[in-house]
Design an enzyme around this catalytic site. Structure first.
Site, mmCIF file in Angstrom:
data_model
loop_
_atom_site.group_PDB
_atom_site.id
_atom_site.type_symbol
_atom_site.label_atom_id
_atom_site.label_comp_id
_atom_site.label_asym_id
_atom_site.label_seq_id
_atom_site.Cartn_x
_atom_site.Cartn_y
_atom_site.Cartn_z
ATOM 1 C CG HIS C 78 15.301 -22.821 28.504
ATOM 2 N ND1 HIS C 78 14.793 -23.882 27.792
ATOM 3 C CD2 HIS C 78 15.934 -22.034 27.591
ATOM 4 C CE1 HIS C 78 15.111 -23.738 26.516
ATOM 5 N NE2 HIS C 78 15.815 -22.622 26.361
ATOM 6 C CG ASP C 107 31.611 -52.216 27.152
ATOM 7 O OD1 ASP C 107 31.560 -50.987 27.351
ATOM 8 O OD2 ASP C 107 30.700 -52.996 27.502
ATOM 9 C CD1 TRP C 143 22.895 -19.392 29.803
ATOM 10 C CD2 TRP C 143 24.509 -20.842 30.333
ATOM 11 N NE1 TRP C 143 23.852 -19.330 28.830
ATOM 12 C CE2 TRP C 143 24.857 -20.205 29.124
ATOM 13 C CE3 TRP C 143 25.376 -21.801 30.856
ATOM 14 C CZ2 TRP C 143 26.034 -20.503 28.436
ATOM 15 C CZ3 TRP C 143 26.560 -22.080 30.158
ATOM 16 C CH2 TRP C 143 26.868 -21.437 28.970
ATOM 17 C CB SER C 171 28.508 -36.782 35.326
ATOM 18 O OG SER C 171 28.025 -37.286 34.121
ATOM 19 C CB SER C 172 31.187 -33.651 31.992
ATOM 20 O OG SER C 172 29.873 -33.256 32.019
ATOM 21 C CG HIS C 255 34.008 -19.354 23.265
ATOM 22 N ND1 HIS C 255 32.872 -18.677 22.903
ATOM 23 C CD2 HIS C 255 34.476 -19.908 22.144
ATOM 24 C CE1 HIS C 255 32.685 -18.812 21.594
ATOM 25 N NE2 HIS C 255 33.642 -19.543 21.112
ATOM 26 C CD GLU C 257 29.572 -26.714 28.146
ATOM 27 O OE1 GLU C 257 30.560 -27.317 28.617
ATOM 28 O OE2 GLU C 257 28.472 -27.259 27.926
ATOM 29 C CE1 TYR C 259 33.141 -22.847 18.308
ATOM 30 C CE2 TYR C 259 34.629 -22.020 19.977
ATOM 31 C CZ TYR C 259 33.884 -21.819 18.839
ATOM 32 O OH TYR C 259 33.870 -20.600 18.236
ATOM 33 C CB SER C 270 31.503 -35.366 9.097
ATOM 34 O OG SER C 270 31.652 -34.005 9.345
ATOM 35 C CG HIS C 304 33.834 -13.720 21.688
ATOM 36 N ND1 HIS C 304 34.406 -14.643 20.874
ATOM 37 C CD2 HIS C 304 32.835 -14.379 22.321
ATOM 38 C CE1 HIS C 304 33.785 -15.795 20.994
ATOM 39 N NE2 HIS C 304 32.825 -15.662 21.864
ATOM 40 C CG HIS C 305 31.134 -14.936 25.622
ATOM 41 N ND1 HIS C 305 29.967 -15.470 25.133
ATOM 42 C CD2 HIS C 305 32.119 -15.756 25.189
ATOM 43 C CE1 HIS C 305 30.229 -16.564 24.458
ATOM 44 N NE2 HIS C 305 31.534 -16.760 24.470
ATOM 45 C CB THR C 330 33.538 -22.347 11.263
ATOM 46 O OG1 THR C 330 34.176 -22.209 12.525
ATOM 47 C CG2 THR C 330 32.136 -22.860 11.472
ATOM 48 C CE LYS C 333 34.995 -29.166 11.785
ATOM 49 N NZ LYS C 333 34.854 -30.537 11.321
ATOM 50 N NE ARG C 452 20.816 -13.446 26.845
ATOM 51 C CZ ARG C 452 21.891 -14.237 26.999
ATOM 52 N NH1 ARG C 452 23.099 -13.746 26.800
ATOM 53 N NH2 ARG C 452 21.764 -15.486 27.340
#
Lengths: 370, 191, 527
Positions: C78, C107, C143, C171-172, C255, C257, C259, C270, C304-305, C330, C333, C452
């Site tokens: 998931h 294009d 994950w 790909s990315s 991290h 990722e 963002y 926006s 921080h993870h 943040t 924004k 979790r």
């Protein structure tokens, strides 16, 4: 993977669930000075967030209500204001500093290195905990004691469903306990919310943390790092006792260990071993090999009709004692006593129609272990 | 359009190069992390090893050094420190030993991995020699005492009174028998 | 942005090829964008089914539907599918469709590479999903695939998982290179950097983040592969490696990722809020700077993870302060969006509803993020449902709502038909209620002590879990309405004007609706 007959007992059990106040919404203030400090910190930050939210969402909803086209609002033509923009960069910064000060103070207290009264080594295993009181000659495993039938909805769930163990960690009240965390296989994490201790137990590495429990009582926690299949089934129970009760417990536990050793030299009949073996099997083996001994195809081998279990007794004893490298099969030699080892091997060789008639004596195990 | 084509190609080359560099950077994080650990003592890795000049011991401080032996999962050896704790003065060279016994019926090879807590203390624990510098082999039913010689640096921060040194014993017999070399000597000496 | 153009009404060139070959061999940015969007929708529904399986099992205590090993595969898949299969490709799809027409380019800069970067994805995800049917099951280590659970203790299928991650990475990275080249080299004359629509800006920054961190992910899975098959010991303590090193490298990727999955969302919102507030975006320049600072800070906060792995005090403090600092840009924004609404002339069409829900619910996710940044408190939150609630608040009503807002916002431009507003609003309200009923109780569960990634739980967690499961099915089923809305909008509906929305500004709204197959073959003139 999907169980077929699930609906009926499920509905039945839902109705029979104990009525327990279950709408707990906040962290516990806990049982130590540190845990209370963490709780206060949590509440401060929470209310600051609520206050900011009320202001920001207040302005937003006020605009949504008043500055809508259907009320005839005309758009004004402003789209920047350096002073305002600097202001709302600085204000959050100041608020953050205000938050960081108490947070830093609490964190420094947590890293306190003053001497401890008791040192306990906590080792994570798939899927149980081992507690060794360093220098006290006390060493035991602590695993889930909730019966499989409750988990599989074949029996009503008890009050402490999934939060109960066979041997809780016992601590004296008011003493500084230093925990040394490590693991024997994958990474686990030891968490007891009431002590505000959560630390990863990492194989090959040692971590420490400490607590001074202030109130006698029973505190429950769980493993919080995904550690494989039974990650959800390795709870922690901490029993905090008065100093007198704790000393009593120390003496009892040491005596029990001696009694265990004495039991190993007694004669055990096949029936006695089978009876004990079934209990040991269900707590230590059934999670993988299943209560039916059928295992799980592709993951855990079946014991029913397995050549090792029905013929080669030496190989069977060897794998139970020493495990098998590179698989989930652990070395139970250090985890179970000689009687339990003999009993569980005997049980496996005679249960589920294996019927070899073999009986392994505790003495045989003791000899092998010497 | 040709000018644009060239511009695109240059940019793409730069970006691809950036990607390759970042892939390399991922791997460079491994040694960088070791350097980082050495500076901060992160993870309790002991990095000070080898001979050391004799020093005057600081008898005004007693440091409690605690020893722990842990068996990784399927490691059947008996493995324990001969003493649980010793009291040491900073600067004093001290000898210690771990006991190991192979109770199985086959020759086995083990590697002990050390770790220190509190992590801040790691860089002040100097190992002159240690059984963990080498792999240890024991024949069936054989036992031995494995020595360890260490000094605690006099610069150890004043708030540290207890240092715990743990060894986790890993069974590396299967890896050796399949011909996989664990690592070269230079790497091991940093353990 | 003051952009008018001399419309070249005689768009020349050919239309799309006929038959299936059009989709396999297309180099047209609109076709590829469409492919990305359909693919991500398919993955969203697949990952959603897995989420529903998880929530069904967690509806009541006890094991009812699935066994723990399958449960772990579901949580792992998931997460992987939603991150790499749904959210990221959806943003790339929107970028493919919109960036060329927002900057006035004919294009993408590298059309053929564009085709490859899309067509790798179906193979990558087929491979990854096929592991579920392999001996020993699919990836079951979460994950975040922490070693040694994902190396020494992993099922054999982990090798295929690693290969699939490599393909997604390729790909990315190719997609990101293409987007950067398009934005930097293909802008119409007069489209200066500070005139770029904010969606383009946020994507430019995102693309740089992708190029910086996707190779690191490729590196970390390569190290895993070597540990598993070639006897190295990067993460194996027995050989002198360190399992904690895995976490450092992973989160150095992980991290930024996070963002990558939220910056384009900022861009979309926006675009939408000014349109429906009929007022220019407040603080355009500060939006650009805030986005850049968030991107830069994202490289300094990874640990921080890992507050509970046993970092030294100085490390904990550094990562705590750096993380708290992210709240500043943040916050800027959010304040800018609110200031844009202030004294506007607002209407509440479906895209605006999703954008407003984004602002509120993302901010709630931001608050819980701020709480998680406080290291001593994090010891009580870490790896509990509080974290699950936090990142679902920023990813579902954050990233996913912004994608839905963007889809509804630009659908008339893509299809030439207006959306059925009643059904759009029904989808919004059902999703909004579903999301909150699902994820809000998870805050309580986590604070009350539920870890979790567990398939079964103690009785005191039963009630909120039941509520969350009901919410999940409301949210999940209401997405069928989303699919229906898209299909019916393609099939027909009120004809859309060129400008589509009364308050819309920008190059894309000067094109006919639906946008022709080839656009801006002659660069527009931007005043």
């Amino acid at each position: 993977m999907i169980k077929r007959v699930w609906l009926l007992p499920w509905i039945g059990l839902f109705l029979s669930l104990p009525a327990k106040a279950a709408w707990e919404v906040n962290i516990t203030p806990g049982a130590t000075a540190i845990s209370r400090e963490v709780y206060d910190l949590h509440m401060i930050i929470f209310w600051i967030c609520v206050a900011i939210g009320v202001v920001v969402f207040g302005v937003m909803f006020w605009s949504i209500f008043h500055h809508r086209k259907s009320r005839g609002a005309e758009a004004r033509n402003f789209h920047e204001n350096t002073a305002v923009e600097i202001l709302w960069t600085l204000i959050p910064f100041v608020i953050l500093i205000a938050m960081a000060i108490p947070a830093t103070a609490t964190l420094i207290k947590m890293y306190d290195n003053t001497d401890s009264d008791i040192d306990i080594q906590v080792t994570g295993y798939q899927w149980k905990w081992r507690y060794q009181y360093l220098g006290q000659d006390i060493d035991f495993f602590s695993s889930l004691s909730t019966p499989r039938e409750q988990i599989n909805n074949e029996a009503a769930k008890g009050e402490n469903y999934l939060l109960e163990v066979d041997n809780p960690l016992v601590l004296p009240v008011g003493q500084k306990v230093r925990f040394l965390f490590t693991a024997a296989d994958v990474i686990h994490s030891w968490w007891v919310p009431d002590l505000a201790v959560k630390k990863d137990a990492i194989p090959g590495f040692i971590n420490e943390s400490w607590a001074i429990p202030e109130e006698p009582g029973i505190y429950r926690g769980q493993c919080t790092e995904l550690c494989g299949r039974d990650h959800g089934f390795m709870p922690i129970v901490v029993e905090v006792k008065s100093q007198a009760d704790f000393d009593l417990w120390l003496a009892d536990t040491r005596n029990a260990a001696q009694a265990q050793a004495a039991a190993a030299s007694e004669e055990w009949t096949l029936e006695q071993l089978m009876e004990r073996g079934e209990q040991v099997y269900n707590t230590s083996c059934a999670a993988c090999h299943q209560a039916t001994g059928q295992g799980i195809p592709g993951a855990f081998p079946a014991l029913v009709g397995s050549p090792m279990v029905t013929t080669d007794i030496d190989a069977h004893i060897n794998i139970v004692l020493h495990g098998k490298a590179g698989t989930a099969m652990q070395a139970f030699g250090a985890q179970l006593n000689a009687v339990d080892l003999a009993a569980v091997i005997t049980y496996e060789r005679n249960a589920w129609g294996n019927d070899t008639g073999d009986s392994v004596s505790p003495q045989r195990i003791t000899e092998l272990q010497q | 359009m040709d000018a644009l084509g060239r511009k695109n190609r240059r940019l793409v080359l730069q970006l691809v190069l950036g990607g390759i560099l970042m892939f390399g950077f991922g791997f460079a994080l491994v040694p960088l992390y070791d350097v980082f650990c050495r500076i901060t003592g992160l993870n309790g890795k002991i990095t000070n090893t080898g001979p050391i000049a004799a020093e005057e011991a600081d008898t005004s401080r007693d440091i409690r050094v605690q020893f722990i032996g842990i068996n990784n999962e399927a490691m059947p050896w008996e493995f324990r420190p001969t003493l649980n704790t010793v009291s040491v003065n900073p600067g004093e060279m001290r000898q210690m030993a771990y006991f190991a016994r192979n109770p199985t019926s086959a020759r086995m090879v083990a590697q002990a991995i050390p770790s220190v807590t509190p992590a801040e203390a790691a860089q002040y624990l100097h190992k002159v020699s240690c059984f963990c510098f080498d792999q240890q082999a024991l024949d069936a039913d054989e036992d031995m005492e494995m020595p360890l010689l260490f000094v605690i640096d006099k610069k150890l921060p004043a708030d540290i009174h207890t240092i715990t040194l743990s060894y986790t014993l890993f069974d590396i017999t299967p890896r050796l028998s399949t011909g996989q070399i664990i690592k070269d000597d230079t790497q091991r000496s940093t353990l | 942005m003051d952009t008018t153009l001399s419309v070249d009404s005689t768009e020349h060139g050919h239309g799309p090829a006929k038959g299936l070959g059009r989709w396999f061999f297309t180099t047209n940015h609109k076709d590829i964008g469409t492919l990305y969007l359909w693919f991500s929708l398919l993955m969203f529904l697949t990952g959603g089914c897995m989420a529903l399986m998880i929530r069904a099992e967690l509806f009541q205590p006890g094991l009812q539907l699935v066994q723990p090993e399958f449960f772990n595969q579901m949580t792992t898949m998931h997460g992987l599918i939603m991150v790499f299969g749904a959210v990221m490709p959806a943003f790339v799809g929107l970028a493919n469709w919109m960036i060329p027409i927002m900057v006035g380019a004919p294009d993408m800069a590298l059309p053929r590479m564009n085709n490859w970067s899309f067509w790798i994805l179906p193979f990558a995800f087929s491979l990854m999903l096929s592991t579920l049917f392999m001996e020993g099951g699919g990836p079951n280590f979460g994950w975040t695939f922490y070693a040694p659970l994902s190396t020494t203790y992993a099922p054999p299928s982990v090798t295929f998982f690693i290969f699939a991650v490599h393909m997604m990475g390729f790909s990315s990275i190719m997609g990101a290179i293409n987007i950067i080249a398009t934005i930097l080299n293909m802008r119409a004359p007069g489209m200066t950097m500070m005139k770029l629509p904010l969606f383009v800006w946020t994507w430019l920054i995102t693309a740089f983040l992708l190029i910086a961190v996707m190779p690191v992910l490729a590196g970390v899975v390569t190290m895993m592969l070597m540990d598993i098959h070639f006897g190295t010991s990067f993460f194996n303590a027995a050989g002198g490696g360190d399992p904690v090193l895995f976490q450092h490298v992973f989160w150095f990727f992980g991290h930024p990722e996070v963002y990558i999955m939220i910056l384009p969302a900022f861009g979309i919102v926006s675009e939408i809020i000014p349109t429906f507030a009929r007022k220019k975006l407040f603080g355009y320049a500060s939006m650009v700077y805030a986005t850049s600072s968030i991107a830069l800070l994202s490289f300094l906060v990874w640990a921080h993870h890992m507050f509970t792995v046993g970092l030294p005090l100085a490390g904990e403090l550094f990562f705590m302060y750096a993380t708290m600092l992210i709240a500043v840009p943040t916050g800027v924004k959010v304040f800018n969006w609110v200031a844009t609404m202030f004294h506007g002339s607002m209407t509440f069409e479906t895209p605006m509803l999703f954008a407003l829900a984004f602002v509120v619910l993302f901010t709630i996710g931001g608050f819980s993020g701020l709480m998680l940044a406080i290291a001593p408190a994090d010891f009580q939150y870490h790896d509990t449902y509080f974290v699950v609630a936090h990142f679902h608040y920023v990813l579902v009503p954050g990233a996913i709502f912004s994608i839905m807002a963007g889809a509804y916002y630009w659908l008339p431009k893509w299809t030439g038909h207006m959306l059925n507003e009643r059904l759009g609003k029904a989808h919004f309200w059902l999703s909004f209620i579903g999301v909150n009923v699902t994820f809000f109780p998870m805050h309580f569960l986590g604070l009350a002590g539920m870890p979790r990634r567990i398939p079964d739980y103690a009785l005191q967690f039963a009630d909120f879990n039941a509520v969350a499961s009901v919410g999940a099915f409301i949210f999940g089923l209401s997405q069928l309405l989303f699919v229906y809305n898209i299909i019916s909008c393609i099939r027909g509906g009120e004809r859309a004007t060129d400008q589509v929305w009364e308050g819309s500004h920008g190059l894309e709204w000067t094109l006919p609706s639906p946008a022709p197959y080839h656009t801006f073959t002659q660069p527009p003139v931007i005043k």
